[in-house]
Design an enzyme around this catalytic site. Structure first.
Site, PDB file in Angstrom:
ATOM      1  N   GLY A  48       0.888  -0.528   0.033  1.00 45.12           N
ATOM      2  CA  GLY A  48      -0.431  -0.138   0.073  1.00 45.12           C
ATOM      3  C   GLY A  48       1.240   1.107   0.176  1.00 45.12           C
ATOM      4  O   GLY A  48       1.964   1.417   0.470  1.00 45.12           O
ATOM      5  N   THR A  49       0.419   2.023  -0.744  1.00 47.80           N
ATOM      6  CA  THR A  49       1.437   3.688  -0.458  1.00 47.80           C
ATOM      7  C   THR A  49       0.520   4.979  -1.685  1.00 47.80           C
ATOM      8  O   THR A  49      -0.686   4.123  -2.048  1.00 47.80           O
ATOM      9  CB  THR A  49       2.524   2.973  -1.722  1.00 47.80           C
ATOM     10  OG1 THR A  49       3.464   4.577  -1.357  1.00 47.80           O
ATOM     11  CG2 THR A  49       2.231   3.235  -2.454  1.00 47.80           C
ATOM     12  N   THR A  50       0.380   6.163  -1.750  1.00 47.11           N
ATOM     13  CA  THR A  50       0.116   6.855  -2.198  1.00 47.11           C
ATOM     14  C   THR A  50       1.269   6.946  -2.949  1.00 47.11           C
ATOM     15  O   THR A  50       1.946   8.760  -2.000  1.00 47.11           O
ATOM     16  CB  THR A  50      -1.144   7.328  -1.049  1.00 47.11           C
ATOM     17  OG1 THR A  50      -2.135   7.077  -1.059  1.00 47.11           O
ATOM     18  CG2 THR A  50      -1.614   8.367  -2.487  1.00 47.11           C
ATOM     19  N   LYS A 100       9.612   7.500  -0.212  1.00 45.71           N
ATOM     20  CA  LYS A 100       9.576   6.646  -1.119  1.00 45.71           C
ATOM     21  C   LYS A 100       9.735   7.011  -2.597  1.00 45.71           C
ATOM     22  O   LYS A 100       8.802   7.168  -3.568  1.00 45.71           O
ATOM     23  CB  LYS A 100       7.728   6.800  -1.177  1.00 45.71           C
ATOM     24  CG  LYS A 100       7.170   5.531  -0.364  1.00 45.71           C
ATOM     25  CD  LYS A 100       5.501   4.985   0.059  1.00 45.71           C
ATOM     26  CE  LYS A 100       5.462   4.762   0.781  1.00 45.71           C
ATOM     27  NZ  LYS A 100       3.896   4.180   1.377  1.00 45.71           N
TER      28      LYS A 100
END
Length: 277
Positions: A59-61, A92
């Site tokens: 999960g990430t944005t 990131k």
């Protein structure tokens, strides 16, 4: 048969002397045929577990879009493995060279590996030709590097944000070699649907720097609020003609409270203006 004749072994007499109920394994029945068939398992095929453990959720944005002065990129800082938060303050984004930044989504180890490989290839290209490759050229390099790993459970997605001879550019590269380079807005990760909803509402071509900053922070903030695998803080990066820069990191909880206060104040001001009219 040749071995039986050499050893003078009578197969018929050996079978007669062997006890019928002789079995070294008490749970296994000896049949008259030379092949032993085990009973079928009672568990149906639909209830069997797949091979190995279930894959961990990544999960990430991350998002990036082009504005009047270049490219703005924003990411959250939460790293997770399944339902476990491993780090609330990871980075990131990887600086490939002075005018090329890569935001990453997927396995941290895979992203670091391919990010370093791309930086090496760009440096070799510069030594051979005297200048760095374009953003689309770097995306093609990364695609060629990742393509041999197709089908090997590699999890890595890159958004290359850079400035080259043709101006600002954004390219997306997936771990199977897929490339996308014809978009002004790209968002990747489990929180990307929420980020897209904010960007689609506020993005316009040629927007200014301050407007772009507010939009990027707001999109990541709302994605981190709605997506369980995104969170931590917000990092905002700028890729301009002069190079890459980064804003100060902001906590997502404090930023969300600040955005709510600004929205409440804006609504109150609008209501007051309508009342005067």
């Amino acid at each position: 048969m040749a071995l039986q004749s050499v050893c003078s072994w009578d197969l018929t007499s050996s079978k007669e002397l062997m006890p019928r109920n002789l079995c070294p394994f008490p749970g296994l029945k000896v049949a008259s045929s030379p092949h032993v068939f085990l009973p079928q398992h009672s568990v149906s095929a639909s209830s069997r577990h797949p091979e190995g453990p279930p894959p961990p959720a990544h999960g990430t944005t991350t998002l990036a879009f082009i504005y009047s002065g270049g490219v703005v990129a924003a990411t959250d800082t939460r790293s997770s493995a399944g339902h476990l938060v491993c780090s609330p303050d990871s980075r990131k984004a990887t600086l490939i060279h002075s005018h090329l930044l890569a935001t990453t989504s997927g396995s941290s180890a895979d992203c670091q590996l391919f990010g370093r490989a791309l930086a090496r290839e760009c440096r070799i290209y510069q030594l051979r030709n005297g200048y760095m490759p374009s953003v689309r050229g770097a995306a093609k390099m990364l695609s060629m590097i990742m393509m041999p790993f197709r089908g090997m459970k590699v999890c890595a997605a890159f958004t290359l944000c850079g400035w080259d001879r043709n101006g600002p550019c954004i390219c997306y590269v997936y771990n199977d070699g897929t490339r996308i380079s014809s978009s002004n807005v790209i968002s990747v990760g489990s929180g990307s649907p929420y980020a897209y909803s904010i960007i689609d509402d506020g993005y316009r071509v040629g927007m200014g720097e301050e407007e772009a900053r507010k939009l990027a922070r707001r999109a990541v903030c709302h994605a981190g609020r709605r997506d369980a695998y995104s969170g931590g803080s917000v990092d905002v990066y700028w890729i301009r003609e002069g190079g890459c820069e980064r804003d100060a990191r902001e906590d997502l909880v404090q930023l969300y409270e600040k955005l709510v206060q600004e929205e409440t104040h804006k609504l109150g001001t609008d209501e007051m203006g309508k009342g005067k009219k």
